[in-house]
Every structure is written in C-alpha cells, then in structure tokens.
Motif scaffolding. Sequence first.
Motif, PDB file in Angstrom:
ATOM      1  N   ALA A 203      15.212-115.686 -55.074  1.00  0.00           N
ATOM      2  CA  ALA A 203      14.834-114.566 -55.942  1.00  0.00           C
ATOM      3  C   ALA A 203      14.689-113.303 -55.103  1.00  0.00           C
ATOM      4  O   ALA A 203      13.993-113.303 -54.091  1.00  0.00           O
ATOM      5  CB  ALA A 203      13.524-114.877 -56.666  1.00  0.00           C
ATOM      6  N   PRO A 204      15.336-112.214 -55.493  1.00  0.00           N
ATOM      7  CA  PRO A 204      15.274-110.990 -54.689  1.00  0.00           C
ATOM      8  C   PRO A 204      13.907-110.325 -54.798  1.00  0.00           C
ATOM      9  O   PRO A 204      13.177-110.513 -55.778  1.00  0.00           O
ATOM     10  CB  PRO A 204      16.359-110.111 -55.317  1.00  0.00           C
ATOM     11  N   THR A 205      13.568-109.552 -53.807  1.00  0.00           N
ATOM     12  CA  THR A 205      12.318-108.790 -53.837  1.00  0.00           C
ATOM     13  C   THR A 205      12.561-107.327 -54.169  1.00  0.00           C
ATOM     14  O   THR A 205      11.618-106.559 -54.309  1.00  0.00           O
ATOM     15  CB  THR A 205      11.596-108.878 -52.475  1.00  0.00           C
ATOM     16  N   ASP A 206      13.821-106.921 -54.299  1.00  0.00           N
ATOM     17  CA  ASP A 206      14.146-105.571 -54.743  1.00  0.00           C
ATOM     18  C   ASP A 206      15.197-105.646 -55.834  1.00  0.00           C
ATOM     19  O   ASP A 206      15.781-106.697 -56.082  1.00  0.00           O
ATOM     20  CB  ASP A 206      14.636-104.709 -53.573  1.00  0.00           C
ATOM     21  N   ASP A 207      15.417-104.546 -56.528  1.00  0.00           N
ATOM     22  CA  ASP A 207      16.326-104.510 -57.672  1.00  0.00           C
ATOM     23  C   ASP A 207      17.766-104.421 -57.176  1.00  0.00           C
ATOM     24  O   ASP A 207      18.189-103.399 -56.636  1.00  0.00           O
ATOM     25  CB  ASP A 207      15.984-103.308 -58.556  1.00  0.00           C
ATOM     26  N   GLN A 208      18.534-105.482 -57.376  1.00  0.00           N
ATOM     27  CA  GLN A 208      19.905-105.544 -56.895  1.00  0.00           C
ATOM     28  C   GLN A 208      20.934-105.401 -58.007  1.00  0.00           C
ATOM     29  O   GLN A 208      22.135-105.548 -57.780  1.00  0.00           O
ATOM     30  CB  GLN A 208      20.133-106.871 -56.164  1.00  0.00           C
ATOM     31  N   ARG A 209      20.477-105.097 -59.235  1.00  0.00           N
ATOM     32  CA  ARG A 209      21.395-105.134 -60.370  1.00  0.00           C
ATOM     33  C   ARG A 209      22.518-104.100 -60.268  1.00  0.00           C
ATOM     34  O   ARG A 209      23.682-104.408 -60.567  1.00  0.00           O
ATOM     35  CB  ARG A 209      20.610-104.950 -61.675  1.00  0.00           C
ATOM     36  N   ALA A 210      22.187-102.883 -59.850  1.00  0.00           N
ATOM     37  CA  ALA A 210      23.232-101.864 -59.735  1.00  0.00           C
ATOM     38  C   ALA A 210      24.253-102.245 -58.667  1.00  0.00           C
ATOM     39  O   ALA A 210      25.465-102.091 -58.860  1.00  0.00           O
ATOM     40  CB  ALA A 210      22.616-100.508 -59.432  1.00  0.00           C
ATOM     41  N   ALA A 211      23.768-102.753 -57.535  1.00  0.00           N
ATOM     42  CA  ALA A 211      24.675-103.175 -56.461  1.00  0.00           C
ATOM     43  C   ALA A 211      25.542-104.350 -56.908  1.00  0.00           C
ATOM     44  O   ALA A 211      26.745-104.392 -56.619  1.00  0.00           O
ATOM     45  CB  ALA A 211      23.873-103.546 -55.220  1.00  0.00           C
ATOM     46  N   ASP A 212      24.950-105.303 -57.636  1.00  0.00           N
ATOM     47  CA  ASP A 212      25.725-106.437 -58.145  1.00  0.00           C
ATOM     48  C   ASP A 212      26.783-105.955 -59.135  1.00  0.00           C
ATOM     49  O   ASP A 212      27.927-106.427 -59.122  1.00  0.00           O
ATOM     50  CB  ASP A 212      24.807-107.443 -58.831  1.00  0.00           C
ATOM     51  N   GLY A 213      26.400-105.015 -60.006  1.00  0.00           N
ATOM     52  CA  GLY A 213      27.356-104.493 -60.973  1.00  0.00           C
ATOM     53  C   GLY A 213      28.527-103.798 -60.314  1.00  0.00           C
ATOM     54  O   GLY A 213      29.681-103.930 -60.753  1.00  0.00           O
ATOM     55  N   ALA A 214      28.248-103.075 -59.233  1.00  0.00           N
ATOM     56  CA  ALA A 214      29.337-102.412 -58.507  1.00  0.00           C
ATOM     57  C   ALA A 214      30.238-103.427 -57.828  1.00  0.00           C
ATOM     58  O   ALA A 214      31.473-103.317 -57.872  1.00  0.00           O
ATOM     59  CB  ALA A 214      28.753-101.445 -57.478  1.00  0.00           C
TER      60      ALA A 214
END
Length: 233
Positions: A203-214
Amino acid sequence: MDWQTLATQLFGSNHGIRRDGDFLHGDVVFDGQPLAVIGTTDHAPIGVQLALTQARAVLDMLAQHPGRPLLLLIDTQGQQLRRRDELLGINRAMAHLGMCLDLARRRGHRVLGLVYDQALSGGFITSGLMADACDALPEAEIRVMRLPAMARVTKLPEALLAELSESNPVFAPGVRNYVAMGGVRRLWEGDLAQALRQALADAPTDDQRAADGAARGGRKLAARVIHQVLAAD
C-alpha cells in the motif's frame, strides 16, 4: 460477487463481519493480524445516516485500535438523492466521512478500498478514492457519471462523448478504464486472499494515482500539471 462470498473467500466462514441494514462492519484476523472491515452492500445509497455511521466506525477504530489496517468493502449507487438528506447536509456528512478516512491514513492506518460490486459518484469518491489504494474485482462496475448526464453538464452531444469514450478512458465507465486512469490500482483475480496480502504489503504512503494514470496512458496530463503547480509554489 455478494459480500458474504467475498468475506468467506478472504477470511473464512467464521469471518465475524456483520450486516446492519446496508452497513457492513467487523474485525477479522488475517494472517494472524487484526484487520478492521467497514463497508456497504446492496448498492447502498449513501445518505446522511449511513455516511455518519461509517465515519463513527472509523473514529472508533482510531480510538480503540491505533494503527490497525482498514479494508473498505464498496458497493454503492452513490449519494442518497432525497430532499431530507439534502436538508440535513449530505454534502457535509460525506465530507466528514472522507476526512475521517484521511485522518486514519495520517495516523498510520493502512486504508485499502475494494470495489466488489458497484461504485458510483459521491459514494465512491468519499470511500475508495480516499484510501491509500483502491482495488477492484474484475466484474465490478465503476462510474462517476453516465454519458447522458455528462452530456447535460458539458453541453456536448452524447454521440460525441460516446465516440470519445472508445479511445479515452476519462469519458468511459468500466473498471478497466479506472485502472487505466489510475483511480483503481489493480484488479483482484484468482486467489483473493493473496491479492489482499499483496495489497496490504505494498500500500503506498503517497498519492500515486496521477503518476499511474500517466504511465498507463489513461490520464496523460494530470501528473504533469500537478508537477508544474508544485514547482510554481
């Protein structure tokens, strides 16, 4: 998949998760460690009462079990569309739930979301999308807005939006499109207990959603815009 089948596959037949109306809650043991479970079922509409009930459960966990991981089981048709709930301030109740989940994350609780059936609009935003990571079953249904409603809001023809949805995940419902956009981290296939084990471990400790989407080609500009805004500060 219904919640009882899911709970049995994850935690065994004596899982201890209880249902009170549309609200699911309980404490289970997974790999010898306690895990809190909160969720909804039967495509629950999230009204003031259900939002506050979930928030109360999160706050009780914070007070009684510091650091305990939390699994959110998500099955919702979105916010309750009722005058009573609007008058009582459904927006504030749902925001309160989201802030409670954010507080849990800030205090060191791993918060995981799992869409096991349906996740729509505000009911999804203030649950799974507030988690450290949100995963889904392959057969789950996820969307924030249907194309007819999107056409009314954007003033664009529905036929144009339907055409755009064929090549751009942002305009299209469906769990795999949310994976492409980064809103859903991964799909749980095969051994569900092993999928939960992996989700807890990484589980990540920071928000990775934008990076994953890119990286996945579903949201090509969000990460770049975030970087530019942060650099400007």
